[in-house]
Enzyme design. Structure first.
Site, PDB file in Angstrom:
ATOM      1  N   CYS A  36      -3.083 -20.427  13.185  1.00  0.00           N
ATOM      2  CA  CYS A  36      -2.621 -21.312  12.239  1.00  0.00           C
ATOM      3  C   CYS A  36      -1.806 -20.048  11.138  1.00  0.00           C
ATOM      4  CB  CYS A  36      -4.033 -21.685  11.074  1.00  0.00           C
ATOM      5  SG  CYS A  36      -3.971 -21.822   9.460  1.00  0.00           S
ATOM      6  N   CYS A  39      -3.401 -19.504   7.810  1.00  0.00           N
ATOM      7  CA  CYS A  39      -4.449 -18.427   7.850  1.00  0.00           C
ATOM      8  C   CYS A  39      -3.890 -17.001   7.951  1.00  0.00           C
ATOM      9  CB  CYS A  39      -5.510 -18.729   8.971  1.00  0.00           C
ATOM     10  SG  CYS A  39      -6.100 -20.311   9.030  1.00  0.00           S
TER      11      CYS A  39
END
Length: 116
Positions: A36, A39
Site C-alpha cells: 500500500c 501506508c
C-alpha cells in the site's frame, strides 16, 4: 525504507489478543499492507507519533495481507486504517489519514481525550 528503531509493534492473529485485546488503557492499531503506497507514506509519521507517545499509548501494526481474519474482525475495508481501542473496545477510527504529524496525532489521541 529502513527504520532504525521501530516504535510501532507488529502483531499477528496469534499475538493480537494477548498484546492488544486484553491490554488496559489506550491502544492504536494500524491495519496496513506492505504493498500500500499510502501506508508507506504514513509509516515515518506513524513512527514519529508512536515515539512521541512513548508509554502514554501503545501503537501496534497488523499486516492485513497476512492476518486477514483480524481485518475481517475489525471490518477493515481499506488501508491504512487506524483503530483506537480503550480497554479492548473500539473508541475511534481513522481511514486513510493524511500523513502529517498533526493529522495523525489528532487521529490517534482525540478519541481518548474525548472520553476523559
Amino acid at each position: 525504507m529502513t527504520v532504525a528503531t521501530d516504535f510501532v509493534r507488529p502483531v499477528t492473529g496469534e499475538t493480537f489478543d494477548a498484546l492488544v485485546g486484553t491490554r488496559s488503557g489506550p491502544v492504536a492499531v494500524e491495519f496496513m499492507s506492505y504493498g500500500c503506497e499510502h501506508c508507506r507514506l504514513l509509516e515515518p509519521v506513524l513512527q514519529e507519533v508512536a515515539e512521541t507517545l512513548g508509554s502514554q499509548e501503545a501503537v501496534f501494526r497488523v499486516n492485513i495481507a497476512v492476518d486477514q481474519e483480524l481485518a475481517k474482525r475489525y471490518q477493515i475495508e481499506g488501508t491504512p486504517t487506524l483503530v483506537m481501542l480503550l480497554n479492548g473496545e473500539e473508541v475511534g477510527r481513522a481511514v486513510g489519514p493524511d500523513p502529517s504529524v498533526k493529522v495523525l496525532w489528532d487521529a490517534v489521541t482525540r478519541p481518548f481525550e474525548e472520553l476523559a
